[in-house]
Write a protein that holds these residues in place. Sequence first.
Motif: not given
Lengths: 264, 253
Positions: B165-170, B236-245, B247-253
């Motif tokens: 929980i904490r690490m994925p959230h971070a 940035q691309q690594v983040q997009k591939i590893w943590l697609p969720w 990026i979505k959350a960021e662009s929504m806010t």
Amino acid sequence: MTVGGNQAHVVVSEVAKEFETGAAEPFVALDNIDLTIDQGEFVLLLGPSGCGKSTLLRLIAGLDAPTRGDIQVSGDRITAGFDRIGMVFQQPTLLPWLSIFENVVYPARVRSRRLAQEKRDEALRLLEMVGLSRVADQPPSSLSGGMQQRAAICRSLILDPEILVMDEPFSALDAMTREELQFELLRIHADSGKTIVFVTHSIPEAVLMSSKIVVMATSPGRIAETLETGMPYPRTLDTLRLDRARQLDNRIRELIYGRDRGQP
Amino acid sequence: MKLRLILLPTASLAAMLAIWEVAVFGFEIPAYLLPAPSRVWSAAVDIAAVLPRHITATLLTVLSGFALSTAISIPLGVGLSINKTVSEALYPLLVFANAVPVIAVAPIIVVMFGTGLESRLVITLMVCFFPIMVATATGILDTPREYLDLSKSTGASFGTELLTIRMPHAAPFIFSGLKIGITLSVIGAVVGEFITSQKGLGFLIVSATTNFDLAQAIASVVALALMSVVLYQIVQQVQKIWLPWSIKAESMT
């Protein structure tokens, strides 16, 4: 079907919960709570905000410890992570980095990889039951609020708990979705016979679903009166038109608003 | 829309370069004060043969320094956020260490660690450990109470809660720190090269300016900036591939 085998399932005795506020006197959220919930009962905790209903629910779920008193489930004292309790929160609280399926399996995964593996079929069955099998592999963000809360209910059921503890689970949903989920939960209750403890501040919701309504009052948080609903299951939309439902509604309003029953 | 986003900045860049070019020739500014873009370009062509060697040298410092910082900062950030004693004991010192101007201590570091890669790594580490560490700690402490209630209600142990929980959230927070960190690593590497190195883009800039060859110096700076942008985009691309969720959350806010 009959509800409540008259076998005490959850026993709350002389419970108080106080919070340190920095002032000389602690804030008394709950005082002298005695409550017995029988096996298979559907109990609604109802009251104005500040009456401590959510606090009481958190104590029953083992998320917080009471300042005084004792809460037992089938004779055992409650601890956090008690696998006999499944919890549903006001928000779906699905983890955004997991798929819907992985979220449902999460409580099993926390215990062991093997248990998570064993619960795969159960998770699929639960998702099927609430009509979410098609979106099992999708991320939570792609689902509507109602669908997310359905998934959260599946998650609370994955370890087959004896007791479902629900903290205003439908209050963030629109009225139609809310009604749909109320009947879905009633069906789950009828099929599984689980004991359900449910917090709400909606009087119709309490009357429609419960076998027992615990009406609470403020300062300090306490139980004003416990009402046996006394209406047969299964419930339908007509339930709310029964005389008994009107009586309950009136009595609850009296307890909450006083003699004028909340009429302006 | 997409085309517009490429065309407009390209057009303004071209206009800027044109004004620069015309101004240099119009006001007859000598090349040792301000070379025209065309001269910078020909200088770039001149050093094209040796450029890969210098880029590789700088890149080595940047990437190893960044890897070292990440390996130290993330565990440190986790430690600071989950343990009050660790945080109280170390945080003031880390703030102080971060406040020390790296340029000022760089000569000291060279004396201590010699003129090799080690010095440049230490300098890079000093520049970029802090944002990564703070981002990690912030992310872990930011974990919503509902998530913690969930983990508590499932009976998760402290370690399980941290990992699931904490690490994925971070993670998205950590990536914000890494994006700042990678660009700071480039700065750290160049500072290191200014002082000690015999190769690398930082060295190239210093040696060009000692010869008043501003065209070559500017060409090297542009190469450095391009490297920085590319590295940032890779993170940035690594983040997009590893943590697609995330990026979505960021662009929504």
